[in-house]
Design a protein around this motif. Structure first.
Motif, PDB file in Angstrom:
ATOM      1  N   GLN A 126       0.833  -1.201   0.000  1.00  0.00           N
ATOM      2  CA  GLN A 126       0.000   0.000   0.000  1.00  0.00           C
ATOM      3  C   GLN A 126       0.871   1.256   0.000  1.00  0.00           C
ATOM      4  N   THR A 127       1.947   1.218   0.767  1.00  0.00           N
ATOM      5  CA  THR A 127       2.844   2.368   0.834  1.00  0.00           C
ATOM      6  C   THR A 127       3.593   2.553  -0.477  1.00  0.00           C
ATOM      7  N   LEU A 128       3.959   1.440  -1.126  1.00  0.00           N
ATOM      8  CA  LEU A 128       4.612   1.527  -2.429  1.00  0.00           C
ATOM      9  C   LEU A 128       3.678   2.137  -3.466  1.00  0.00           C
ATOM     10  N   ARG A 129       2.394   1.832  -3.355  1.00  0.00           N
ATOM     11  CA  ARG A 129       1.422   2.453  -4.258  1.00  0.00           C
ATOM     12  C   ARG A 129       1.454   3.970  -4.105  1.00  0.00           C
ATOM     13  N   ALA A 130       1.408   4.413  -2.857  1.00  0.00           N
ATOM     14  CA  ALA A 130       1.403   5.854  -2.593  1.00  0.00           C
ATOM     15  C   ALA A 130       2.697   6.494  -3.081  1.00  0.00           C
ATOM     16  N   ARG A 131       3.832   5.823  -2.852  1.00  0.00           N
ATOM     17  CA  ARG A 131       5.109   6.396  -3.276  1.00  0.00           C
ATOM     18  C   ARG A 131       5.194   6.475  -4.792  1.00  0.00           C
ATOM     19  N   PHE A 132       4.645   5.468  -5.474  1.00  0.00           N
ATOM     20  CA  PHE A 132       4.644   5.486  -6.933  1.00  0.00           C
ATOM     21  C   PHE A 132       3.874   6.700  -7.457  1.00  0.00           C
ATOM     22  N   VAL A 133       2.650   6.890  -6.960  1.00  0.00           N
ATOM     23  CA  VAL A 133       1.810   7.986  -7.439  1.00  0.00           C
ATOM     24  C   VAL A 133       2.437   9.338  -7.097  1.00  0.00           C
ATOM     25  N   GLN A 134       3.023   9.442  -5.906  1.00  0.00           N
ATOM     26  CA  GLN A 134       3.673  10.694  -5.518  1.00  0.00           C
ATOM     27  C   GLN A 134       4.877  10.979  -6.408  1.00  0.00           C
TER      28      GLN A 134
ATOM     29  N   VAL B  98       5.186  10.036  -9.610  1.00  0.00           N
ATOM     30  CA  VAL B  98       4.649  10.509 -10.888  1.00  0.00           C
ATOM     31  C   VAL B  98       4.201  11.959 -10.759  1.00  0.00           C
ATOM     32  N   GLN B  99       3.529  12.269  -9.665  1.00  0.00           N
ATOM     33  CA  GLN B  99       3.076  13.645  -9.460  1.00  0.00           C
ATOM     34  C   GLN B  99       4.259  14.609  -9.384  1.00  0.00           C
ATOM     35  N   GLY B 100       5.331  14.203  -8.724  1.00  0.00           N
ATOM     36  CA  GLY B 100       6.509  15.063  -8.634  1.00  0.00           C
ATOM     37  C   GLY B 100       7.072  15.394 -10.000  1.00  0.00           C
ATOM     38  N   GLY B 101       7.113  14.393 -10.897  1.00  0.00           N
ATOM     39  CA  GLY B 101       7.593  14.638 -12.253  1.00  0.00           C
ATOM     40  C   GLY B 101       6.678  15.580 -13.018  1.00  0.00           C
ATOM     41  N   ILE B 102       5.367  15.430 -12.822  1.00  0.00           N
ATOM     42  CA  ILE B 102       4.404  16.305 -13.486  1.00  0.00           C
ATOM     43  C   ILE B 102       4.567  17.743 -13.020  1.00  0.00           C
ATOM     44  N   ILE B 103       4.641  17.932 -11.706  1.00  0.00           N
ATOM     45  CA  ILE B 103       4.763  19.283 -11.153  1.00  0.00           C
ATOM     46  C   ILE B 103       6.024  19.970 -11.665  1.00  0.00           C
ATOM     47  N   ALA B 104       7.133  19.232 -11.686  1.00  0.00           N
ATOM     48  CA  ALA B 104       8.389  19.820 -12.166  1.00  0.00           C
ATOM     49  C   ALA B 104       8.275  20.226 -13.634  1.00  0.00           C
ATOM     50  N   ALA B 105       7.622  19.389 -14.441  1.00  0.00           N
ATOM     51  CA  ALA B 105       7.494  19.692 -15.870  1.00  0.00           C
ATOM     52  C   ALA B 105       6.585  20.889 -16.108  1.00  0.00           C
ATOM     53  N   VAL B 106       5.467  20.938 -15.389  1.00  0.00           N
ATOM     54  CA  VAL B 106       4.489  22.019 -15.599  1.00  0.00           C
ATOM     55  C   VAL B 106       5.004  23.344 -15.053  1.00  0.00           C
ATOM     56  N   GLU B 107       5.594  23.309 -13.872  1.00  0.00           N
ATOM     57  CA  GLU B 107       6.043  24.556 -13.252  1.00  0.00           C
ATOM     58  C   GLU B 107       7.289  25.117 -13.920  1.00  0.00           C
TER      59      GLU B 107
ATOM     60  N   THR C 272       5.287   9.340 -18.950  1.00  0.00           N
ATOM     61  CA  THR C 272       6.679   8.936 -18.705  1.00  0.00           C
ATOM     62  C   THR C 272       6.826   8.303 -17.331  1.00  0.00           C
ATOM     63  N   GLY C 273       6.145   8.864 -16.337  1.00  0.00           N
ATOM     64  CA  GLY C 273       6.210   8.292 -14.995  1.00  0.00           C
ATOM     65  C   GLY C 273       5.686   6.868 -14.964  1.00  0.00           C
ATOM     66  N   TYR C 274       4.611   6.610 -15.667  1.00  0.00           N
ATOM     67  CA  TYR C 274       4.062   5.251 -15.723  1.00  0.00           C
ATOM     68  C   TYR C 274       4.975   4.314 -16.507  1.00  0.00           C
ATOM     69  N   LEU C 275       5.490   4.776 -17.631  1.00  0.00           N
ATOM     70  CA  LEU C 275       6.339   3.917 -18.463  1.00  0.00           C
ATOM     71  C   LEU C 275       7.662   3.590 -17.765  1.00  0.00           C
TER      72      LEU C 275
ATOM     73  N   ARG D  47     -10.560   9.031  -8.347  1.00  0.00           N
ATOM     74  CA  ARG D  47     -10.128   9.949  -7.299  1.00  0.00           C
ATOM     75  C   ARG D  47      -8.694   9.604  -6.905  1.00  0.00           C
ATOM     76  N   ASN D  48      -7.751  10.428  -7.353  1.00  0.00           N
ATOM     77  CA  ASN D  48      -6.364  10.295  -6.918  1.00  0.00           C
ATOM     78  C   ASN D  48      -5.676  11.643  -7.083  1.00  0.00           C
ATOM     79  N   ILE D  49      -4.459  11.756  -6.582  1.00  0.00           N
ATOM     80  CA  ILE D  49      -3.780  13.054  -6.578  1.00  0.00           C
ATOM     81  C   ILE D  49      -3.404  13.518  -7.982  1.00  0.00           C
ATOM     82  N   LEU D  50      -3.264  12.593  -8.932  1.00  0.00           N
ATOM     83  CA  LEU D  50      -2.948  12.988 -10.304  1.00  0.00           C
ATOM     84  C   LEU D  50      -4.166  13.630 -10.962  1.00  0.00           C
ATOM     85  N   ILE D  51      -5.328  13.026 -10.770  1.00  0.00           N
ATOM     86  CA  ILE D  51      -6.566  13.616 -11.290  1.00  0.00           C
ATOM     87  C   ILE D  51      -6.813  14.966 -10.630  1.00  0.00           C
ATOM     88  N   ASP D  52      -6.553  15.062  -9.324  1.00  0.00           N
ATOM     89  CA  ASP D  52      -6.730  16.333  -8.614  1.00  0.00           C
ATOM     90  C   ASP D  52      -5.854  17.420  -9.232  1.00  0.00           C
TER      91      ASP D  52
END
Length: 248
Positions: free
Chosen positions: A109-117, A119-128, A148-151, A174-179
């Protein structure tokens, strides 16, 4: 006679080398008093304190356990991996595991959260990293960074979200990426970069379209195939908001 007493007193101090000689009067003991020895033997200079082993912060220890578990889960599978193998891989005692996790499922469960976080970190860096007014670029960057994060972690994604125990369907709505995508779409609409009546619905729609594509077995394995895939996703994201892709 007094001179002899004074000499004797000084000599006594020099022989005993004590901080205060018990047989001398303070007035007659005028010379510097070395502190090399005392009545119980030599006084050695203070030794350097023995450095204690560095204790790692709990967050770092937890991360090491997760990294070891991830490697073993990918190599052997969840059921075949033992807790002892995880703690050995992390270089800690077996009891340390239970300071951070209750079971292997808890680790997953924790690995799931770390994976999504991640991916989100990569998205935020790219967008910002883009200019505030470059909404088209931000939307394209979002799709590319998310895919890219998923691949890049396809094995972990399959392990954490497809293999047993499977994730719930709620994660696809409902997840942090959709948010994050919802916030981007709403902000762009507020700046008249595009028109979208329901940013949340659109975010769920676009995320699931991307997720379904990148979750196909063997997709984007070569650099050329990945580049083509990322470009196609970017085009569909832009078209979904009524924006030109640049290759129309």
């Amino acid at each position: 006679m007094p001179a002899i007493i004074a000499v004797k007193s000084v000599a006594c101090c020099l022989i005993s080398r004590a901080p205060q000689c018990a047989t001398c009067l303070p007035a007659t003991c005028t010379g510097p008093i070395p502190r090399a020895v005392n009545e119980s033997g030599p006084v050695l200079p203070p030794a350097n304190p023995v450095s204690k082993p560095r204790t790692k912060p709990p967050e770092e220890r937890r991360d090491e356990l997760m990294t070891a578990a991830e490697r073993l889960f990918l190599e052997k599978g969840l059921e075949q991996t033992t807790i002892e193998e995880i703690t050995t891989g992390a270089g800690v005692a077996k009891g340390t595991f239970y300071l951070h996790f209750s079971s292997k499922t808890d680790v997953l469960q924790t690995l799931r959260a770390r994976f999504v976080q991640g991916v989100q970190g990569g998205i935020i860096a790219a967008v910002e990293g883009l200019r505030h007014e470059d909404w088209r670029g931000k939307l394209a960057a979002w799709s590319t960074a998310c895919a890219t994060g998923y691949l890049d972690a396809a094995g972990l994604h399959h392990l954490a979200f497809v293999a047993a125990p499977p994730a719930t369907r709620e994660g696809l709505s409902r997840n942090i990426l959709i948010d994050h995508l919802n916030e981007l779409l709403a902000a762009g609409a507020g700046e008249n970069a595009w028109s979208v009546s329901d940013p949340r619905f659109t975010a769920v729609f676009l995320f699931n379209a991307l997720h379904g594509v990148v979750n196909q077995p063997g997709i984007g394995k070569t650099p050329a195939a990945r580049a083509e895939l990322l470009r196609a996703l970017e085009v569909h994201f832009l078209h979904g908001l009524g924006l030109p892709s640049g290759i129309d």
